[in-house]
Design a protein around this motif. Structure first.
Motif, PDB file in Angstrom:
ATOM      1  N   MET A 156       2.423   4.735   1.152  1.00 10.45           N
ATOM      2  CA  MET A 156       2.735   4.967  -0.194  1.00 10.45           C
ATOM      3  C   MET A 156       3.761   4.365  -0.951  1.00 10.45           C
ATOM      4  SD  MET A 156      -0.293   6.628  -1.448  1.00 10.45           S
ATOM      5  CE  MET A 156       0.623   7.514  -3.047  1.00 10.45           C
ATOM      6  N   SER A 157       4.559   3.653  -0.103  1.00  7.12           N
ATOM      7  CA  SER A 157       5.994   3.164  -0.480  1.00  7.12           C
ATOM      8  C   SER A 157       5.693   2.271  -1.715  1.00  7.12           C
ATOM      9  CB  SER A 157       6.749   2.589   0.540  1.00  7.12           C
ATOM     10  OG  SER A 157       7.264   3.667   1.479  1.00  7.12           O
ATOM     11  N   ALA A 158       4.637   1.459  -1.795  1.00  3.92           N
ATOM     12  CA  ALA A 158       4.597   0.652  -3.008  1.00  3.92           C
ATOM     13  C   ALA A 158       4.220   1.352  -4.116  1.00  3.92           C
ATOM     14  CB  ALA A 158       3.377  -0.470  -2.627  1.00  3.92           C
ATOM     15  N   GLY A 176       9.066  -5.335   6.917  1.00  2.00           N
ATOM     16  CA  GLY A 176       7.855  -5.861   7.965  1.00  2.00           C
ATOM     17  C   GLY A 176       6.862  -5.398   8.315  1.00  2.00           C
ATOM     18  N   GLN A 177       6.705  -4.041   7.648  1.00  2.02           N
ATOM     19  CA  GLN A 177       5.541  -3.139   8.091  1.00  2.02           C
ATOM     20  C   GLN A 177       4.467  -3.012   6.829  1.00  2.02           C
ATOM     21  OE1 GLN A 177       6.664  -0.023  10.616  1.00  2.02           O
ATOM     22  NE2 GLN A 177       8.707  -0.514  10.371  1.00  2.02           N
ATOM     23  N   PHE A 178       5.039  -2.846   5.679  1.00  2.62           N
ATOM     24  CA  PHE A 178       4.188  -2.129   4.563  1.00  2.62           C
ATOM     25  C   PHE A 178       3.938  -3.143   3.121  1.00  2.62           C
ATOM     26  CE2 PHE A 178       6.245   1.297   6.691  1.00  2.62           C
ATOM     27  CZ  PHE A 178       5.255   2.061   7.209  1.00  2.62           C
ATOM     28  N   GLU A 179       3.241  -4.204   3.776  1.00  4.35           N
ATOM     29  CA  GLU A 179       3.097  -5.319   2.791  1.00  4.35           C
ATOM     30  C   GLU A 179       2.352  -4.887   1.612  1.00  4.35           C
ATOM     31  OE1 GLU A 179       3.321  -9.001   1.077  1.00  4.35           O
ATOM     32  OE2 GLU A 179       4.240  -8.471   3.005  1.00  4.35           O
ATOM     33  N   PRO A 180       2.532  -5.200   0.371  1.00  2.00           N
ATOM     34  CA  PRO A 180       2.156  -4.740  -0.917  1.00  2.00           C
ATOM     35  C   PRO A 180       0.580  -5.567  -0.822  1.00  2.00           C
ATOM     36  CG  PRO A 180       4.019  -5.249  -1.480  1.00  2.00           C
ATOM     37  CD  PRO A 180       4.035  -5.798  -0.194  1.00  2.00           C
ATOM     38  N   ASP A 181      -0.602  -4.862  -1.281  1.00  2.00           N
ATOM     39  CA  ASP A 181      -1.808  -5.573  -1.570  1.00  2.00           C
ATOM     40  C   ASP A 181      -1.775  -6.494  -2.761  1.00  2.00           C
ATOM     41  OD1 ASP A 181      -2.494  -3.778  -3.569  1.00  2.00           O
ATOM     42  OD2 ASP A 181      -3.450  -2.591  -2.241  1.00  2.00           O
TER      43      ASP A 181
END
Length: 305
Positions: A156-158, A176-181
Motif C-alpha cells: 500500500m506504500s504506493a 527494490g521490493q514494492f514496484e508501482p503497477d
C-alpha cells in the motif's frame, strides 16, 4: 473474587480511545477503572495535529487535562500501571495489573493500542514522530514545502506516495521490493513523483532533523522528511488471552469489532488503533465514544431483562 469491588467497566488504556470511552461511562454514572501504562503510541511526537481544539499541543499535555477532567467524576479511578493478564470470571472479567493485584469488572473495553516496527534502516528510530512519519494528515503540514520521500514498506506504500505531493515534491523509494503497477506509475507521472529503485540504506543529518538519505550505490538524495508505514502489533496480548477474533490489516493484525466496538467475546469491547486498520487520533477518540456507549447500553439491556 468474593469481597472485592467489581467495577461496571474496566478500561485498559488511557489515551484518546480509552479516555473517550471512560468519559461516556462516567457521565452515565458507571463505576470505571482505567488502567493506563502511560506509554501511548504518540509519545514520540512533540505535537498532536488534526485533533479538534487541540491542534499543536503536546500529546502528554492533552492527556493530563483529560485525566484531570475524568477524575472530576466520582465513579472514575485511574490506575497507573500495565495490565498483564485477563480472564473471564463469574459475572464478568478479571484483569491482572503489574504488581500482581487483580481487578474485576462486569465488562471490559480494550484500548491498548499498537506498537510500531520501523523498517530496519539506520537513522529511522531516532527521527520517528519528527521527520520520519506515517500519517500526512497528522504531520504533513509541519514538513510542507520540503523535498519529501516515501520509503516503501508494504504493497500500500504506493497509495501513500500519491498523497504526499500536496505537501512537497516527492520521491518514492521502492526499496527494490514494492514496484508501482502501471496505473500507479501513471498517477505518479501526473503528480510528478520521482521513482527511485535503489534502496535507502541510511538516513543522514543531525537527528531529529533530516538532510537526506544515502542509497545502496552511495548516492545521496536530499529529503527533509520521509513517510513510511511501520509494521504494527498489539501492545498487549489481552485480547488474545480472552479469545477475541483478530483480522489481518495492511500493517498488522487488529481486533475484529462491530460498529459499536463489540468484539467476538460477549462483554468485551475494543477501540482505537488496536481495533482498526485506520490509525488517527480523532478516529480513535470517536471509536472510544462508541465503545463506551455500547458498553453502557449493554448494561441497560441486562438490567431490563
Amino acid at each position: 473474587m468474593k469481597g472485592k469491588l467489581m467495577y461496571d467497566v474496566i478500561v485498559v488504556g488511557g489515551s484518546f480511545a480509552g479516555a473517550s470511552a471512560a468519559m461516556q461511562l462516567a457521565r452515565a454514572r458507571q463505576t470505571v477503572l482505567i488502567i493506563d501504562a502511560g506509554t501511548p503510541r504518540n509519545r514520540f511526537a512533540s505535537e498532536a495535529h488534526g485533533f479538534l481544539a487541540q491542534d499543536g499541543r503536546a500529546p502528554a499535555a492533552i492527556m493530563r487535562d483529560v485525566h484531570r477532567q475524568l477524575l472530576r467524576y466520582p465513579t472514575v479511578e485511574i490506575l497507573s500501571g500495565e495490565a498483564v493478564g485477563a480472564r473471564a470470571i463469574d459475572g464478568g472479567f478479571a484483569i491482572e495489573a503489574s504488581g500482581g493485584r487483580e481487578h474485576s469488572a462486569r465488562r471490559l473495553i480494550l484500548a491498548t493500542g499498537v506498537s510500531d516496527e520501523l523498517p530496519p534502516i539506520p537513522g529511522m528510530n531516532e527521527r520517528w514522530g519528527e521527520t520520519v512519519l506515517h500519517c500526512p494528515y497528522c504531520h504533513g503540514y509541519e514538513v510542507r514545502d520540503r523535498p519529501l520521500g516515501v520509503i516503501a514498506a508494504h504493497p500500500m506504500s504506493a497509495h501513500q506516495a500519491i498523497l504526499i505531493p500536496d505537501w512537497g515534491p516527492t520521491t518514492y523509494f521502492t526499496q527494490g521490493q514494492f514496484e508501482p503497477d502501471t496505473a500507479e506509475l501513471e498517477g505518479f507521472a501526473a503528480r510528478a513523483i520521482i521513482v527511485e529503485r535503489t534502496p535507502v540504506v541510511e538516513l543522514i543529518g543531525e537527528a531529529p532533523a533530516l538532510d537526506g538519505v544515502r542509497l545502496a550505490d552511495g548516492r545521496f538524495v536530499e529529503v527533509g522528511a520521509v513517510f513510511t508505514a511501520p509494521k504494527t502489533r498489539p501492545t498487549t496480548s489481552l485480547a488474545a488471552m480472552l479469545g477475541c477474533v483478530h483480522e489481518d490489516g495492511p500493517t498488522g493484525p487488529y481486533v475484529k469489532v462491530d460498529p459499536w466496538g463489540a468484539t467476538s467475546v460477549a462483554g468485551v469491547w475494543a477501540a482505537g488503533d488496536s481495533a482498526t486498520p485506520m490509525h488517527n487520533a480523532t478516529l480513535a477518540s470517536a471509536a472510544g465514544v462508541l465503545a463506551g456507549i455500547g458498553a453502557h447500553q449493554a448494561s441497560v439491556r441486562a438490567k431490563a431483562g
